[in-house]
Scaffold this active site. Structure first.
Site, PDB file in Angstrom:
ATOM      1  N   GLN A   1     -67.334  51.054  17.449  1.00 26.90           N
ATOM      2  CA  GLN A   1     -66.561  49.926  17.984  1.00 26.90           C
ATOM      3  C   GLN A   1     -65.498  50.386  18.998  1.00 26.90           C
ATOM      4  OE1 GLN A   1     -63.894  47.412  15.432  1.00 26.90           O
ATOM      5  NE2 GLN A   1     -65.739  46.155  15.327  1.00 26.90           N
TER       6      GLN A   1
ATOM      7  N   GLU B   1     -45.977  44.924  42.166  1.00 23.72           N
ATOM      8  CA  GLU B   1     -44.710  44.199  42.028  1.00 23.72           C
ATOM      9  C   GLU B   1     -44.566  43.155  43.156  1.00 23.72           C
ATOM     10  OE1 GLU B   1     -45.144  47.479  41.793  1.00 23.72           O
ATOM     11  OE2 GLU B   1     -44.576  47.851  39.710  1.00 23.72           O
TER      12      GLU B   1
ATOM     13  N   ASP C   1     -52.398  39.162  54.122  1.00 30.10           N
ATOM     14  CA  ASP C   1     -53.139  38.294  53.193  1.00 30.10           C
ATOM     15  C   ASP C   1     -54.634  38.626  53.250  1.00 30.10           C
ATOM     16  OD1 ASP C   1     -50.919  36.973  52.228  1.00 30.10           O
ATOM     17  OD2 ASP C   1     -51.106  35.263  53.594  1.00 30.10           O
TER      18      ASP C   1
ATOM     19  N   GLU D   1     -42.185  51.964  57.382  1.00 33.53           N
ATOM     20  CA  GLU D   1     -41.361  53.051  57.923  1.00 33.53           C
ATOM     21  C   GLU D   1     -40.795  53.859  56.764  1.00 33.53           C
ATOM     22  OE1 GLU D   1     -38.510  51.386  60.658  1.00 33.53           O
ATOM     23  OE2 GLU D   1     -40.110  50.524  61.901  1.00 33.53           O
ATOM     24  N   PRO D   2     -40.282  55.054  57.052  1.00 30.33           N
ATOM     25  CA  PRO D   2     -39.786  55.872  55.935  1.00 30.33           C
ATOM     26  C   PRO D   2     -38.771  55.130  55.059  1.00 30.33           C
ATOM     27  CG  PRO D   2     -39.922  57.194  57.934  1.00 30.33           C
ATOM     28  CD  PRO D   2     -40.270  55.793  58.330  1.00 30.33           C
TER      29      PRO D   2
ATOM     30  N   LEU E   1     -46.985  49.169  59.925  1.00 28.47           N
ATOM     31  CA  LEU E   1     -45.835  48.327  59.582  1.00 28.47           C
ATOM     32  C   LEU E   1     -44.735  49.158  58.909  1.00 28.47           C
ATOM     33  CD1 LEU E   1     -44.678  45.368  59.127  1.00 28.47           C
ATOM     34  CD2 LEU E   1     -45.878  45.386  56.929  1.00 28.47           C
TER      35      LEU E   1
ATOM     36  N   GLU F   1     -50.787  48.002  50.870  1.00 28.91           N
ATOM     37  CA  GLU F   1     -50.912  46.583  51.285  1.00 28.91           C
ATOM     38  C   GLU F   1     -50.177  45.665  50.311  1.00 28.91           C
ATOM     39  OE1 GLU F   1     -54.475  45.428  53.259  1.00 28.91           O
ATOM     40  OE2 GLU F   1     -55.011  47.496  53.712  1.00 28.91           O
TER      41      GLU F   1
ATOM     42  N   GLY G   1     -55.871  41.482  54.398  1.00 25.38           N
ATOM     43  CA  GLY G   1     -55.999  42.867  53.938  1.00 25.38           C
ATOM     44  C   GLY G   1     -56.060  42.953  52.424  1.00 25.38           C
ATOM     45  N   ARG G   2     -55.282  42.105  51.762  1.00 29.38           N
ATOM     46  CA  ARG G   2     -55.223  42.184  50.292  1.00 29.38           C
ATOM     47  C   ARG G   2     -56.558  41.793  49.646  1.00 29.38           C
ATOM     48  NH1 ARG G   2     -48.876  40.129  50.461  1.00 29.38           N
ATOM     49  NH2 ARG G   2     -48.137  42.215  51.035  1.00 29.38           N
TER      50      ARG G   2
END
Ligand code: CAA
Length: 389
Positions: free
Chosen positions: A283, A375, A244, A131-132, A129, A371, A246-247
């Site tokens: 601790q 953000e 979706d 691209e640069p 999917l 994927e 893939g995630r």
């Protein structure tokens, strides 16, 4: 790993998890450091995983798959990723970015031709999917596909293709009507030997080094028009629908990495002594262990929930984008947190290549990026919650 009270596993699910664990610990864990160091693609173990049915877990048996559900996929994938995240992402891309899309949008002929070799482990699939100049803003891609007679002619450059250097088949997204923006994107099945397709340089990477990543260059690449996946203009929705799924896979990869780092850190906290007692009894270390464990189990709940939401969407329709994005966001940030703490708990040994902890730390980072970055997951979640754009 803790059994979840909220969702006790069936015997079938336990069996696939335990078989994957045995395979991963016996066949993958011992070679993971060597393949990380060399950056070589682990073809022999990937083929074995195909033979065991791990490359098409949700694909019906009729097309060479295991005919199981998303939870079975998640359980097996977690075990593979716990042994090695590179093997894990190759498995995840084959299952979710590749087979899932063709099973959902492909014709009968496309399923037979393009899914069966992958699901049976005889070939490797990839999804292209990015691209640069177009990553998070996937709808702004520049590559073009033009119908000429009985063929599409593809031109453009794709980047960051997982398994790009070795894949036999690709799902590729290109613009067929640039003026329509996202609604002008179409999806295509491309064979690696298609005339006009070349693979670009293999990317040198920080982590998941045994998983090969490259560019793809399309120069008047000719494919038969029957290789259009879905309808013209449907490509962006296909790309998003597939992501979706893939995630959930990448969330699971993050969980597997976090589990491995956590188990190493817990063990070390009990065994290593400082100032006359195990470091875990201080601790500063004990609370790290508590936070690591809690975040891991919270990730697992979100991932199982997303897996069940995906299975339900198959029966009832509807999307599970929110569940998948929440699982990926939380699990990948957990993997970063847990591996960071695991290195810290191990001190100098965490920084040494003698132990796998530094590899877990390097491997975890990508789960916050590919994927869909963290953000982008926050964007999907916040848009879904508020209905705003
Ligand atoms: N399922 C189905 N349809 C979806 C969808 C989904 N999850 N998400 C969006 N759509 C639909 C929308 O409903 C909309 O359709 P309508 O116009 O008919 O209503 C259409 O797609 C456009 O949606 P948006 O307006 O929301 O699109 P946008 O341009 O604002 O982008 C985005 C949304 C969430 C930012 C999206 O572009 C995105 O997810 N970007 C990240 C891409 C990404 O994850 N790239 C990683 C590539 S793979 C990789 O990493 C390499 C590898 O090999 C592993």
């Amino acid at each position: 790993m803790t059994e979840l009270a909220i969702y006790p596993l069936s015997n079938e699910h336990k069996m696939i998890r335990d078989a994957a664990r045995d395979f991963a610990q016996n066949e993958i864990a011992p070679i993971a450091a060597e393949f990380d160091e060399s950056g070589e693609f682990p073809l022999a173990t990937i083929r074995k995983m195909g033979g065991m049915g791990y490359m098409g877990i949700e694909v019906p048996e009729k097309y060479g798959g295991s005919g199981m559900d998303t939870l079975a996929y998640v359980l097996a994938l977690e075990e593979i990723c716990k042994a090695d995240a590179s093997h894990g992402v190759i498995m995840s891309v084959n299952n979710s970015l590749y087979c899932h899309g063709i099973m959902k949008f492909g014709t009968e002929e496309q399923k037979k031709k393009f899914v069966t070799p992958i699901a049976t482990g005889k070939a490797i699939g990839a999804y292209s999917l990015t691209e640069p100049q177009s990553g998070s803003d996937a709808g702004t891609m520049k590559s073009r596909a033009v119908l000429e007679g009985d063929n599409y002619i593809l031109n453009g450059r794709k980047s960051w293709v997982t398994s790009g250097p070795v894949a036999d088949y690709f799902v590729v997204f290109m613009m067929t009507s640039p003026d329509k923006k996202q609604k002008g994107v179409s999806a295509f099945m491309v064979e690696a030997n298609a005339p006009g397709l070349t693979r670009g340089k293999k990317e040198p990477k920080l982590g998941i080094r045994a998983s090969a990543t490259s560019e793809l260059i399309f120069d008047d690449c000719r494919i038969p028009k029957e290789n259009l996946l879905g309808r013209e203009g449907e490509g962006f929705k296909i790309a998003m629908t597939v992501l979706d799924a893939g995630r959930i896979g990448i969330a699971t990869q993050a969980l597997g990495i976090a589990e491995a780092a956590y188990e190493a850190a817990r063990q070390y906290s009990v065994e290593r002594e400082a100032f006359g007692k195990p470091i875990g009894s201080f601790q500063g270390t004990g609370f790290k262990i508590a936070d690591m464990k809690t975040r891991i189990e919270a990730s697992r709940l979100l991932i199982y929930n997303a897996a069940l939401a995906k299975t339900q969407s198959k029966e009832k329709g509807g999307r599970y984008s929110l569940e998948a994005s929440m699982a990926k966001l939380f699990a990948s940030e957990t993997a970063m947190y847990v591996t960071h703490q695991a290195v810290q708990i191990h001190g100098g040994m965490g920084y040494s290549k003698e132990l796998p902890v530094e590899r877990y730390f390097r491997d975890a980072k990508i789960t916050e990026i590919y994927e869909g970055t963290s953000e982008i997951q926050r964007l999907v979640i916040s848009r879904s919650e508020m209905g705003l754009k």
